[in-house]
Design a protein around this motif. Structure first.
Motif, PDB file in Angstrom:
ATOM      1  N   UNK A   1       0.839  -1.206   0.000  1.00  9.65           N
ATOM      2  CA  UNK A   1       0.000   0.000   0.000  1.00  9.65           C
ATOM      3  C   UNK A   1       0.874   1.256   0.000  1.00  9.65           C
ATOM      4  N   UNK A   2       1.883   1.213  -0.866  1.00 12.67           N
ATOM      5  CA  UNK A   2       2.866   2.299  -0.923  1.00 12.67           C
ATOM      6  C   UNK A   2       3.151   2.611  -2.389  1.00 12.67           C
ATOM      7  N   UNK A   3       2.907   3.880  -2.802  1.00 11.74           N
ATOM      8  CA  UNK A   3       3.006   4.235  -4.206  1.00 11.74           C
ATOM      9  C   UNK A   3       3.890   5.464  -4.429  1.00 11.74           C
ATOM     10  N   UNK A   4       4.673   5.824  -3.456  1.00  8.91           N
ATOM     11  CA  UNK A   4       5.466   7.047  -3.539  1.00  8.91           C
ATOM     12  C   UNK A   4       6.568   6.930  -4.580  1.00  8.91           C
ATOM     13  N   UNK A   5       7.043   8.071  -5.049  1.00  2.00           N
ATOM     14  CA  UNK A   5       8.117   8.104  -6.029  1.00  2.00           C
ATOM     15  C   UNK A   5       9.396   7.509  -5.438  1.00  2.00           C
ATOM     16  N   UNK A   6       9.648   7.745  -4.159  1.00  3.33           N
ATOM     17  CA  UNK A   6      10.863   7.200  -3.541  1.00  3.33           C
ATOM     18  C   UNK A   6      10.820   5.674  -3.505  1.00  3.33           C
ATOM     19  N   UNK A   7       9.642   5.116  -3.244  1.00  5.59           N
ATOM     20  CA  UNK A   7       9.507   3.655  -3.229  1.00  5.59           C
ATOM     21  C   UNK A   7       9.689   3.096  -4.637  1.00  5.59           C
ATOM     22  N   UNK A   8       9.126   3.795  -5.631  1.00  8.60           N
ATOM     23  CA  UNK A   8       9.287   3.363  -7.024  1.00  8.60           C
ATOM     24  C   UNK A   8      10.755   3.403  -7.437  1.00  8.60           C
ATOM     25  N   UNK A   9      11.459   4.449  -7.023  1.00  6.86           N
ATOM     26  CA  UNK A   9      12.887   4.563  -7.352  1.00  6.86           C
ATOM     27  C   UNK A   9      13.681   3.421  -6.707  1.00  6.86           C
ATOM     28  N   UNK A  10      13.299   3.041  -5.486  1.00 11.17           N
ATOM     29  CA  UNK A  10      14.012   1.952  -4.820  1.00 11.17           C
ATOM     30  C   UNK A  10      13.788   0.629  -5.549  1.00 11.17           C
ATOM     31  N   UNK A  11      12.581   0.437  -6.102  1.00 12.62           N
ATOM     32  CA  UNK A  11      12.305  -0.776  -6.880  1.00 12.62           C
ATOM     33  C   UNK A  11      13.156  -0.794  -8.141  1.00 12.62           C
ATOM     34  N   UNK A  12      13.216   0.354  -8.816  1.00  8.70           N
ATOM     35  CA  UNK A  12      14.032   0.447 -10.035  1.00  8.70           C
ATOM     36  C   UNK A  12      15.499   0.198  -9.713  1.00  8.70           C
ATOM     37  N   UNK A  13      15.968   0.787  -8.615  1.00  2.00           N
ATOM     38  CA  UNK A  13      17.381   0.626  -8.235  1.00  2.00           C
ATOM     39  C   UNK A  13      17.722  -0.821  -7.926  1.00  2.00           C
TER      40      UNK A  13
END
Length: 286
Positions: free
Chosen positions: A182-194
C-alpha cells in the motif's frame, strides 16, 4: 442499491449542511479547480443528499460541500443531486470513490476523444496545459496488466515515469509490490528500479545511483528478492494467523470478564494479569 433510481433537481435552499466551508478552504487549489471546472463545463459529479426523516421534501448534504458552496456563490437556485437511501453523513466516504490517477487519465482521453480541446480541459481543471498533455500520455509504455493493478489507486504521476523504466514483467511485479505494501510514492518506485536487475530494465541505467557501487546495487537486488519472498510467505499465512490472534484476544477478554478469574490472577499471577489487560486495551484502541 445505495441511491434512489433517478437523480432529482433540488432547490439549493432545501439542502441542509452539517458544516460550513471556511474562508481558508475557499483559497485552496482544489476549490479553485472545482470552481473553474463548473464555470467551464458545468457540474460533472452530482452532489449526494439524504432525505430528512421528518420532512422528505428537505435534504441533508452528504457529499459535495465545495460544489454546493460554489453554486451558491454563482447564484444558482437549483442543483441535480443523487439521493442516498440511508443517511451516512459521517461515514459517507465508503460510498464515494475518489478519482484515481489512471481513472483521471481515462477521463481526459475520453473528453479529448469527444472533441474537448486541451486548452478547454486545462481551463476546466485550472491547470497548466502541459499538465494535461502529460496526463494524456500517462500510461504509454506501461503494460496492460500493471495498469489494471493500479487502476483504482492514487499513484503519483512521477511513479508512472519510474515504472516505464522497467520491462513489462518487472512492471507487474512492481505494481503488485506497491499494492501489497500500500505504498506508491516516487521514492519507493525509485528503490524498486534501483533494485531491479539490468536484464529487467527497459533500457540500460542512465547513470549509477549516487553513492552506490555496482556491488552495492547487486546486494540491493539480492536483498530485494529475499524480502519479496519473505513477504509472500508472511502474506500467505496472514489470514490464519490473524484468525488465531482474534480468537485468542476474544478468549482473554472473556477471561477478564470473570471476577473469580481476575481475583485468582491478581493474587497468584499479577504480571500475567497486567499483560492480559494490555492486550485487551490495545485491541480496543485499535
Amino acid at each position: 442499491m445505495a441511491f434512489e433510481r433517478a437523480s432529482i433537481r433540488i432547490r439549493v435552499e432545501d439542502i441542509g449542511l452539517l458544516r460550513d466551508v471556511s474562508a481558508a478552504v475557499r483559497k485552496t487549489v482544489k476549490y479553485g479547480q472545482i470552481a473553474a471546472s463548473i464555470a467551464e463545463v458545468g457540474l460533472i459529479e452530482p452532489p449526494v443528499v439524504a432525505r430528512d426523516a421528518k420532512d422528505p421534501e428537505r435534504y441533508h448534504l452528504l457529499d459535495g460541500y465545495l460544489r454546493i458552496d460554489i453554486l451558491k456563490a454563482r447564484g444558482e437556485l437549483e442543483v441535480v443531486c443523487l439521493v442516498a437511501l440511508d443517511d451516512e453523513g459521517f461515514t459517507y466516504n465508503k460510498r464515494i470513490s475518489r478519482l484515481a490517477t489512471i481513472q483521471e487519465h481515462a477521463m481526459i482521453l475520453n473528453a479529448v476523444k469527444k472533441g474537448l480541446s486541451e486548452e478547454r480541459l486545462a481551463r476546466a481543471l485550472n491547470v497548466n496545459i502541459d499538465s494535461i498533455r502529460h496526463k494524456r500520455t500517462l500510461t504509454q509504455g506501461i503494460c496492460a496488466e500493471a495498469i489494471d493493478l493500479l487502476k483504482d489507486k492514487h499513484v503519483p504521476i512521477a511513479t508512472f515515469a519510474e515504472l516505464k523504466r522497467l520491462k513489462p514483467l518487472r512492471q507487474i511485479q512492481a505494481a503488485s509490490d506497491m499494492n501489497a505494501m500500500n505504498k506508491y510514492s516516487i521514492s519507493y518506485a525509485k528503490s524498486i528500479v534501483a533494485a531491479t536487475p539490468e536484464e529487467l530494465l527497459a533500457e540500460p541505467r542512465r547513470k549509477p545511483s549516487r553513492g552506490l557501487t555496482e556491488d552495492q546495487l547487486a546486494l540491493m537486488e539480492r536483498e530485494s528478492a529475499t524480502l519479496d519472498r519473505e513477504f509472500r510467505i508472511i502474506e500467505k499465512d496472514y489470514g490464519s494467523d490473524h484468525l488465531v490472534l482474534t480468537l485468542a484476544v476474544g478468549y482473554v477478554r472473556s477471561l477478564l470478564g470473570n471476577a473469580r478469574a481476575i481475583r485468582y490472577l491478581a493474587q497468584y499471577h499479577p504480571m500475567i494479569l497486567a499483560e492480559f489487560q494490555k492486550i485487551t486495551e490495545f485491541q480496543a484502541a485499535a
